[in-house]
Design a protein around this motif. Sequence first.
Motif, PDB file in Angstrom:
ATOM      1  N   GLU A   1      -7.126   3.960  -1.904  1.00 19.61           N
ATOM      2  CA  GLU A   1      -6.925   2.857  -1.100  1.00 19.61           C
ATOM      3  C   GLU A   1      -6.147   3.677   0.340  1.00 19.61           C
ATOM      4  OE1 GLU A   1      -3.487   0.183  -1.825  1.00 19.61           O
ATOM      5  OE2 GLU A   1      -3.152   0.702  -0.285  1.00 19.61           O
ATOM      6  N   LEU A   2      -7.143   3.597   1.101  1.00 17.05           N
ATOM      7  CA  LEU A   2      -6.700   4.217   2.704  1.00 17.05           C
ATOM      8  C   LEU A   2      -6.079   3.105   3.493  1.00 17.05           C
ATOM      9  CD1 LEU A   2      -9.991   5.842   3.498  1.00 17.05           C
ATOM     10  CD2 LEU A   2      -7.942   6.961   3.044  1.00 17.05           C
ATOM     11  N   GLY A   3      -6.718   1.362   2.749  1.00 18.73           N
ATOM     12  CA  GLY A   3      -5.576   0.486   4.192  1.00 18.73           C
ATOM     13  C   GLY A   3      -5.992  -0.444   3.889  1.00 18.73           C
TER      14      GLY A   3
ATOM     15  N   TRP B   1       7.244  -3.897   1.032  1.00 18.01           N
ATOM     16  CA  TRP B   1       7.780  -2.988   2.331  1.00 18.01           C
ATOM     17  C   TRP B   1       8.553  -2.459   1.817  1.00 18.01           C
ATOM     18  CZ3 TRP B   1       4.919  -6.675   4.272  1.00 18.01           C
ATOM     19  CH2 TRP B   1       3.521  -6.085   4.273  1.00 18.01           C
TER      20      TRP B   1
ATOM     21  N   GLY C   1      -3.431   4.796   6.043  1.00 22.84           N
ATOM     22  CA  GLY C   1      -2.775   6.031   6.299  1.00 22.84           C
ATOM     23  C   GLY C   1      -3.716   7.104   6.623  1.00 22.84           C
TER      24      GLY C   1
ATOM     25  N   HIS D   1       1.614   9.211  -2.345  1.00 18.01           N
ATOM     26  CA  HIS D   1       3.130   8.566  -1.210  1.00 18.01           C
ATOM     27  C   HIS D   1       3.967   9.329  -1.024  1.00 18.01           C
ATOM     28  CE1 HIS D   1       1.423   5.886  -4.403  1.00 18.01           C
ATOM     29  NE2 HIS D   1       2.137   4.778  -2.983  1.00 18.01           N
TER      30      HIS D   1
ATOM     31  N   GLN E   1       1.170  -4.059  16.934  1.00 11.27           N
ATOM     32  CA  GLN E   1       0.136  -4.716  17.528  1.00 11.27           C
ATOM     33  C   GLN E   1       0.836  -6.211  17.816  1.00 11.27           C
ATOM     34  OE1 GLN E   1      -1.585  -7.543  14.520  1.00 11.27           O
ATOM     35  NE2 GLN E   1      -1.773  -5.841  13.181  1.00 11.27           N
TER      36      GLN E   1
ATOM     37  N   CYS F   1      -6.471  -4.968   5.946  1.00 12.86           N
ATOM     38  CA  CYS F   1      -7.066  -5.130   6.540  1.00 12.86           C
ATOM     39  C   CYS F   1      -7.389  -6.871   6.677  1.00 12.86           C
ATOM     40  CB  CYS F   1      -7.914  -4.871   6.999  1.00 12.86           C
ATOM     41  SG  CYS F   1      -9.271  -4.204   6.195  1.00 12.86           S
TER      42      CYS F   1
ATOM     43  N   ARG G   1      -3.207   9.935   3.965  1.00 16.71           N
ATOM     44  CA  ARG G   1      -4.770  10.040   2.428  1.00 16.71           C
ATOM     45  C   ARG G   1      -5.825   9.899   3.454  1.00 16.71           C
ATOM     46  NH1 ARG G   1      -2.755   5.100  -0.771  1.00 16.71           N
ATOM     47  NH2 ARG G   1      -0.840   5.518  -0.699  1.00 16.71           N
TER      48      ARG G   1
ATOM     49  N   GLU H   1      -8.477  -5.365   0.683  1.00 21.62           N
ATOM     50  CA  GLU H   1      -7.900  -3.732   1.071  1.00 21.62           C
ATOM     51  C   GLU H   1      -8.924  -2.574   1.158  1.00 21.62           C
ATOM     52  OE1 GLU H   1      -4.678  -2.927   0.547  1.00 21.62           O
ATOM     53  OE2 GLU H   1      -4.646  -3.749  -0.705  1.00 21.62           O
TER      54      GLU H   1
ATOM     55  N   GLY I   1      -4.802  -1.299   8.890  1.00 20.98           N
ATOM     56  CA  GLY I   1      -3.816  -0.282   9.049  1.00 20.98           C
ATOM     57  C   GLY I   1      -4.533   0.679   7.906  1.00 20.98           C
TER      58      GLY I   1
HETATM   59  C1  FA5 Z   1       0.381  -1.836   5.474  1.00 25.63           C
HETATM   60  O1  FA5 Z   1       1.021  -1.282   5.720  1.00 25.63           O
HETATM   61  C2  FA5 Z   1      -0.735  -2.991   6.564  1.00 25.63           C
HETATM   62  N1  FA5 Z   1       0.423  -3.061   7.918  1.00 25.63           N
HETATM   63  C3  FA5 Z   1      -1.284  -2.712   6.914  1.00 25.63           C
HETATM   64  C4  FA5 Z   1      -2.015  -3.827   7.911  1.00 25.63           C
HETATM   65  C5  FA5 Z   1      -2.733  -4.026   8.940  1.00 25.63           C
HETATM   66  C6  FA5 Z   1      -2.928  -5.007   6.949  1.00 25.63           C
HETATM   67  C7  FA5 Z   1      -2.847  -4.848  10.094  1.00 25.63           C
HETATM   68  C8  FA5 Z   1      -3.043  -5.873   7.591  1.00 25.63           C
HETATM   69  C9  FA5 Z   1      -3.503  -5.960   9.008  1.00 25.63           C
HETATM   70  P1  FA5 Z   1       0.478  -1.398   2.566  1.00 25.63           P
HETATM   71  O2  FA5 Z   1       1.555  -1.482   2.920  1.00 25.63           O
HETATM   72  O3  FA5 Z   1      -1.027  -1.858   1.961  1.00 25.63           O
HETATM   73  O4  FA5 Z   1      -0.117  -2.479   4.375  1.00 25.63           O
HETATM   74  O5  FA5 Z   1      -0.361   0.752   3.444  1.00 25.63           O
HETATM   75  C10 FA5 Z   1      -1.100   0.395   4.576  1.00 25.63           C
HETATM   76  C11 FA5 Z   1      -1.428   2.079   3.921  1.00 25.63           C
HETATM   77  O6  FA5 Z   1      -1.062   2.961   4.335  1.00 25.63           O
HETATM   78  C12 FA5 Z   1      -1.966   2.486   2.621  1.00 25.63           C
HETATM   79  O7  FA5 Z   1      -3.492   1.781   2.561  1.00 25.63           O
HETATM   80  C13 FA5 Z   1      -2.246   4.209   2.305  1.00 25.63           C
HETATM   81  O8  FA5 Z   1      -3.043   4.839   2.462  1.00 25.63           O
HETATM   82  C14 FA5 Z   1      -0.500   4.164   3.465  1.00 25.63           C
HETATM   83  N2  FA5 Z   1       0.079   3.815   2.737  1.00 25.63           N
HETATM   84  C15 FA5 Z   1       0.893   3.252   1.901  1.00 25.63           C
HETATM   85  N3  FA5 Z   1       2.365   3.990   1.809  1.00 25.63           N
HETATM   86  C16 FA5 Z   1       2.514   5.293   1.862  1.00 25.63           C
HETATM   87  C17 FA5 Z   1       3.239   6.429   0.883  1.00 25.63           C
HETATM   88  N4  FA5 Z   1       4.511   6.268   0.520  1.00 25.63           N
HETATM   89  N5  FA5 Z   1       2.120   7.743   1.070  1.00 25.63           N
HETATM   90  C18 FA5 Z   1       0.907   7.329   2.146  1.00 25.63           C
HETATM   91  N6  FA5 Z   1       1.103   6.885   2.054  1.00 25.63           N
HETATM   92  C19 FA5 Z   1       1.224   5.667   2.310  1.00 25.63           C
END
Ligand code: FA5
Length: 345
Positions: free
Chosen positions: A287-289, A158, A317, A210, A181, A291, A320, A264, A315
């Motif tokens: 990719e939506l999130g 991140w 997005g 993004h 959480q 887990c 998206r 994912e 989690g």
């Molecule tokens: C997370 O942020 C984790 N906190 C998710 C999670 C929660 C995992 C609980 C496990 C348990 P990630 O960095 O992959 O994961 O982001 C999650 C989602 O946020 C992505 O799949 C995407 O849909 C969305 N996302 C990430 N970056 C961006 C961005 N820059 N712009 C728009 N959507 C985004």
Amino acid sequence: MSVHDQIEDARAQALSRVENAPDLDALVAIEPSLFGKKSTLGGLKRLMGQVDASERAAIGKALNAAQQAVREAFDSVRVTLAAEMRREQLETERMDLTEVPCAPNLGHLHLISQTTQRLEDVFVGMGFTVSEGPEAETDWYNFTALNLPSWHPARSMWDTLYLDLGSGEDVLLRTHTSPVQVRVMEQQRPPIYTVCPGRVFRRDTADASHLPAFHQIEGLVVDEGITFGDLAGTLDEFTAAYFGESIKSRLRPSFFPFTEPSAEFDITCTICEGAGCQTCARTGWIELGGCGVVHPNVLSNVGIDPECYSGFAFGFGIDRLALMRHGISDLRDMFTNDVRFLTQF
Ligand code: FA5
């Protein structure tokens, strides 16, 4: 016809044209032909040289008198027509400020707010509560409590924006909704079934999928005997309720320090229907999130015994999700505030 008769005739004709002008524009349009060199009275003036010298003074006087009479008539009619026009304008362009128009151009909720509300409805329908947390977070909630101590290499997953507050890099703009959480688990004992929507921030460059400020919805379940199967079943239910039965979803093995195992969550790209396009980076999936099953260290960090309880978290997005549900090809369109785009939703 004598010159005097010609003058009288020209005067009568000019007066008649003035008096019969239908409106101000028509009157102004005939002005050059009444008083210019090419007017009838102007033409008679040019004949003065050919008139007998003994009559010249009398004819000159008659010509001037005729011209003056036409000018006076012209000015007076102009004042009357201008007043008439003003009265008509006031009548037709009158605004009744005592009445509100019956269909005012009202605004409406932004697509992201609508999507968030709809997601909340879907999860509330499945028995979840809705929780919220702050956008400016401490390192503890955003990282450390989530099994990401300061030395953990996965922090680089991140790109974080830090705030010039507190000591060192302690206060930041939350990079995900996962810190909520931790806050929920600190305040509540299991069973916990909650979703936490909100805005998050990352140093990401804006492109079709993004944004540097975007939205996520976190889901958290902690109860006795919760397994990965419960997570998969919940996500299936959610996909069908939100996208309809025709959209395919898949879970891909992945890594998050706060869940083990982790996955994912992808769905078929609705823009290209799986063929591959700019929005899905030519993969056919979006990719939506993320887990997974909540890591025992996270439960211990908030004083929940991992021997008695287990849980899952996800989690997604929100931006998206909205993009895929409405077939929008570029996330940036949502925030450029072009009314032609916004009014479609
Ligand atoms: C997370 O942020 C984790 N906190 C998710 C999670 C929660 C995992 C609980 C496990 C348990 P990630 O960095 O992959 O994961 O982001 C999650 C989602 O946020 C992505 O799949 C995407 O849909 C969305 N996302 C990430 N970056 C961006 C961005 N820059 N712009 C728009 N959507 C985004």
